[in-house]
Design a protein around this motif. Sequence first.
Motif, short mmCIF file in Angstrom:
data_model
loop_
_atom_site.label_atom_id
_atom_site.label_comp_id
_atom_site.label_asym_id
_atom_site.label_seq_id
_atom_site.Cartn_x
_atom_site.Cartn_y
_atom_site.Cartn_z
N UNK A 56 37.48 5.58 55.43
CA UNK A 56 36.34 6.79 55.89
C UNK A 56 35.41 4.88 56.91
N UNK A 57 35.51 3.90 56.32
CA UNK A 57 34.79 3.07 56.93
C UNK A 57 35.67 2.85 58.88
N UNK A 58 36.79 3.34 58.78
CA UNK A 58 37.47 3.10 60.04
C UNK A 58 36.74 4.23 60.75
N UNK A 59 36.59 5.45 60.09
CA UNK A 59 36.13 7.04 61.02
C UNK A 59 34.82 6.38 61.25
N UNK A 60 34.84 4.97 60.93
CA UNK A 60 32.90 4.79 61.92
C UNK A 60 31.95 5.53 60.57
N UNK A 61 32.19 6.00 59.75
CA UNK A 61 31.48 7.03 58.75
C UNK A 61 30.55 7.13 58.22
N UNK A 96 30.44 9.01 48.69
CA UNK A 96 30.01 9.43 50.29
C UNK A 96 28.51 9.51 50.55
N UNK A 97 27.38 10.24 49.38
CA UNK A 97 26.11 10.12 49.40
C UNK A 97 25.53 9.35 48.78
N UNK A 98 26.30 8.94 47.58
CA UNK A 98 25.07 8.47 46.41
C UNK A 98 25.63 6.36 47.24
N UNK A 99 26.80 6.20 47.58
CA UNK A 99 26.25 4.90 48.58
C UNK A 99 25.91 5.03 49.77
N UNK A 100 26.75 5.94 50.72
CA UNK A 100 26.51 5.58 52.16
C UNK A 100 25.46 5.90 52.36
N UNK A 101 25.00 7.30 51.64
CA UNK A 101 23.84 7.42 52.52
C UNK A 101 22.52 7.47 51.70
N UNK A 102 22.46 6.83 50.23
CA UNK A 102 21.64 6.57 48.88
C UNK A 102 21.25 5.25 49.33
N UNK A 103 22.78 4.22 48.61
CA UNK A 103 22.73 2.62 48.40
C UNK A 103 22.43 2.50 49.74
N UNK A 104 22.95 2.39 50.51
CA UNK A 104 23.18 2.18 51.88
C UNK A 104 21.47 1.97 52.61
N UNK A 105 20.76 3.41 52.23
CA UNK A 105 19.94 3.54 53.11
C UNK A 105 18.95 3.24 52.47
N UNK A 106 19.10 2.60 51.16
CA UNK A 106 17.29 2.24 50.61
C UNK A 106 17.81 0.41 50.95
N UNK A 107 18.70 0.19 50.70
CA UNK A 107 18.84 -1.50 51.85
C UNK A 107 18.91 -1.67 52.71
N UNK A 108 19.55 -1.03 53.59
CA UNK A 108 18.57 -1.07 54.96
C UNK A 108 16.95 -0.93 54.70
N UNK A 109 16.46 -0.43 53.84
CA UNK A 109 14.42 -0.39 54.69
C UNK A 109 14.41 -1.30 54.02
N UNK A 110 14.90 -2.56 53.28
CA UNK A 110 13.97 -3.56 52.09
C UNK A 110 15.18 -4.66 52.73
N UNK A 111 16.18 -4.80 53.55
CA UNK A 111 16.57 -6.64 53.33
C UNK A 111 16.55 -6.93 54.35
N UNK A 112 16.26 -8.21 54.23
CA UNK A 112 15.42 -8.64 55.59
C UNK A 112 16.48 -10.39 55.59
N UNK A 113 16.72 -10.94 56.65
CA UNK A 113 17.29 -12.12 56.57
C UNK A 113 19.02 -11.90 56.92
N UNK A 114 19.09 -13.11 56.23
CA UNK A 114 20.82 -13.47 55.74
C UNK A 114 21.24 -12.73 54.90
N UNK A 115 20.26 -11.93 53.75
CA UNK A 115 21.27 -11.29 52.42
C UNK A 115 21.67 -9.69 53.93
#
Length: 380
Positions: A56-61, A96-115
């Motif tokens: 799924x990652x290689x497809x860019x999704x 896909x929804x649980x991790x690539x949308x929910x998990x990744x989406x929330x981390x994108x909102x709050x993660x900063x710097x080196x993390x």
Amino acid sequence: MTDLSTVDSALGSDTEMHQMLAESARRWAERACTPEQRALASDHATGCPPERWHELAELGWLGIALPEADGGLGAGLPELCLLAEQLGRSLLVEPFVACAVLGSGLLTQVAEGRLRDAWLPALASGERRIAWAAWEPDGSAMLSQPSVRATRQGGIWQLSGAKGSTPGAGGADALLVSAQLTGDTTRMGLFLLEAGTPGLTLNHQRLYDGRHAAGLRLEDAAGMLLQEGSSEEMLALLNQALDQGRVAHCAETLGTAQAAFDITLEYVRTRRQFGRALGQNQIVQHRLVDLYVEIQETRALCLEAASAPACRQVAALGIRTGHVARHMWEEAIQLHGAIGMTEEYVLGAYVRRLALAADLYGSGTDHAERLTNLSLGDAI
């Protein structure tokens, strides 16, 4: 049949590119999501074989909605929904929804710097996977004040408590967990806990549609504080992230409903009783037309919510999607007769997915209660 890829201006982007995205997803799913391959994924210990996640990652999704600066493609929720619908049509087992949308989406909102540098590119490449334990042990699909407590011991935060069933948690490299801050019950924090952290225990579950989830038990488990604030502020942040996941889930469910509709339509066209096809019966035709209209109406609402996921639109979409999912599987079984209840027949997997999907991110009653509270100004 119409799907999300054929509606042009509603997505506010280039229609041809959306059609290409949807078509590529459909072709991949036809090859990679056969019943045999779905069974292999479901039989995996976590429901997510690493080689499939890397594909799924290689497809860019996996990085389609992550910012370009973080190794993603910089697309948005409409594009995620295009993918989710096609993956729902094929009954993808991987989260896909649980991790690539929910998990990744929330981390994108709050993660900063080196993390941020360490995690977001790795999420896009499939090297890492993250899940968000959003729900409480009471089974409610609505966010509330967390029962998990976070206590600071020196420079380390320690979390104790429990979280409810979390899709995609098994095998994830880290979990996002909200907690009350000890000493001030009006404040909450969002924490990242890496897999294997001492004091973190997962209770693995195989859901009846073949996907996997896990409940969490925390006993003085060390977590990294990502963001803190008042309970009201944090719940607003978390609900915003969850609403994006709910819209993607609804698109995924509509894909499953459309596939179940197509299977049922083909069945009544070819199944003959008393010398003629079932589909020639006017009552059967009316029932199918009702289902078709309901799916298209809900798809239009999904398009609107994907373009602007305001709380009211997401709640209304949740109500409609839950109704469509339940109505579709009930009518599919009724119109198929006894064969629709058999394990071997193709429809069975779609019925199980729709039955679970109707309540997975909140039942129709949950969403109706939220919409009522929003209208009264009592919810976010």
